[in-house]
Write an enzyme that holds these catalytic residues in place. Structure first.
Site, mmCIF file in Angstrom:
data_model
loop_
_atom_site.group_PDB
_atom_site.id
_atom_site.type_symbol
_atom_site.label_atom_id
_atom_site.label_comp_id
_atom_site.label_asym_id
_atom_site.label_seq_id
_atom_site.Cartn_x
_atom_site.Cartn_y
_atom_site.Cartn_z
ATOM 1 N N LYS A 1 12.104 32.455 55.101
ATOM 2 C CA LYS A 1 13.480 31.989 55.294
ATOM 3 C C LYS A 1 13.541 30.490 55.010
ATOM 4 O O LYS A 1 12.788 29.704 55.600
ATOM 5 C CB LYS A 1 13.941 32.246 56.735
ATOM 6 C CG LYS A 1 14.065 33.725 57.068
ATOM 7 C CD LYS A 1 14.399 33.941 58.530
ATOM 8 C CE LYS A 1 15.814 33.521 58.865
ATOM 9 N NZ LYS A 1 16.151 33.828 60.278
HETATM 10 C C1 E4P Z 1 19.434 34.588 61.081
HETATM 11 O O1 E4P Z 1 18.934 34.179 60.035
HETATM 12 C C2 E4P Z 1 19.715 33.659 62.172
HETATM 13 O O2 E4P Z 1 18.469 33.140 62.550
HETATM 14 C C3 E4P Z 1 20.347 34.251 63.394
HETATM 15 O O3 E4P Z 1 20.851 35.516 63.159
HETATM 16 C C4 E4P Z 1 21.371 33.353 64.010
HETATM 17 O O4 E4P Z 1 21.952 34.010 65.099
HETATM 18 P P1 E4P Z 1 22.711 33.246 66.276
HETATM 19 O O5 E4P Z 1 23.978 32.699 65.715
HETATM 20 O O6 E4P Z 1 22.959 34.287 67.303
HETATM 21 O O7 E4P Z 1 21.800 32.157 66.749
#
Ligand code: E4P
Length: 224
Positions: free
Chosen positions: A86
């Site tokens: 990521k």
């Molecule tokens: C995904 O890439 C993110 O890390 C995650 O879904 C963010 O979620 P949140 O808004 O609940 O922190």
């Protein structure tokens, strides 16, 4: 079929949901790992044991320079699992995505808050795009609309990137984006649990049990 992930570092919850759902794997981010107080290596090892088979893991770089991200991506990719790296879709991150993809490493562009930002990440070669549905909503935007626009741009340009929709606070948001035909989604455990928890379900099942017992006692169906 849609790829279903849990957005968590909680191994016990992962075991629980892996029993009842066809999980493709796990997504994490630095905040999730920091809250769990367990690093990536230990978490992945335990998740691999919990999930069995060949789960796919999405893990995020924490470097802030282009060179740092590219090197960190290379190291994450060396881990003995099916890894997707990521990388935030910032100006620096997009540069890192281009270079990382040139090495044939699987990449998810994360921290996507607009369709145009996701589209650029797809043009840079990202395999997955993670629009943050609830966070967009929380900023008075429309997360579902962003996902719809992004999917349209991908289709019109015949780009192979998959939307892995992320950041959900309720099942309605998840349903709305799944209806758009996205190819992947990651759910926090509370939203995953809410997907099959309707207040009428348990009473309905209890009534079946009650009626059966009244008529046939402890017999099982095939014994009646
Ligand atoms: C995904 O890439 C993110 O890390 C995650 O879904 C963010 O979620 P949140 O808004 O609940 O922190």
């Amino acid at each position: 079929m849609i790829e279903l992930y849990l957005d968590t570092a909680d191994v016990a919850q992962t075991k629980r949901f892996n029993q009842c759902l066809p999980l493709q794997g796990i997504t994490t981010n630095p905040t999730i790992l920091a809250k769990s107080k367990q690093g990536l290596n230990e978490t992945l090892k335990e998740m691999q044991d919990a999930l069995g088979g060949k789960p796919r893991f999405h893990a995020q770089v924490v470097s802030t320079s282009i060179e740092g991200m590219v090197e960190e991506a290379r190291q994450i990719n060396e881990l003995p699992y099916d890894m997707v790296v990521k990388i935030p879709a910032t100006e620096t991150g997009l540069a890192a995505i281009k270079l990382t993809k040139a090495q044939g490493i699987k990449v998810l562009a994360t921290a996507i808050y607009s369709a145009q930002q996701g589209f650029l990440a797809a043009l840079c070669g990202a395999d997955y795009l993670a629009p943050y549905v609830n966070r967009i909503d929380a900023l008075n935007g429309n997360g579902v609309e962003v996902v719809a626009d992004l999917q349209l741009l991908l289709d019109q340009n015949q780009l192979p990137a998959k939307i892995l929709a992320a950041s959900f606070k309720n099942t309605q948001q998840a349903m709305e984006v799944m209806k758009l035909g996205i190819e992947a989604i990651t759910l926090p455990v509370d939203v995953a649990a809410a997907m099959f928890a309707h207040p009428a379900v348990e009473p309905a099942v209890a009534q079946f049990g009650h009626d059966w017992k009244q008529a046939f006692g402890d017999k099982l169906s095939f014994e009646s």
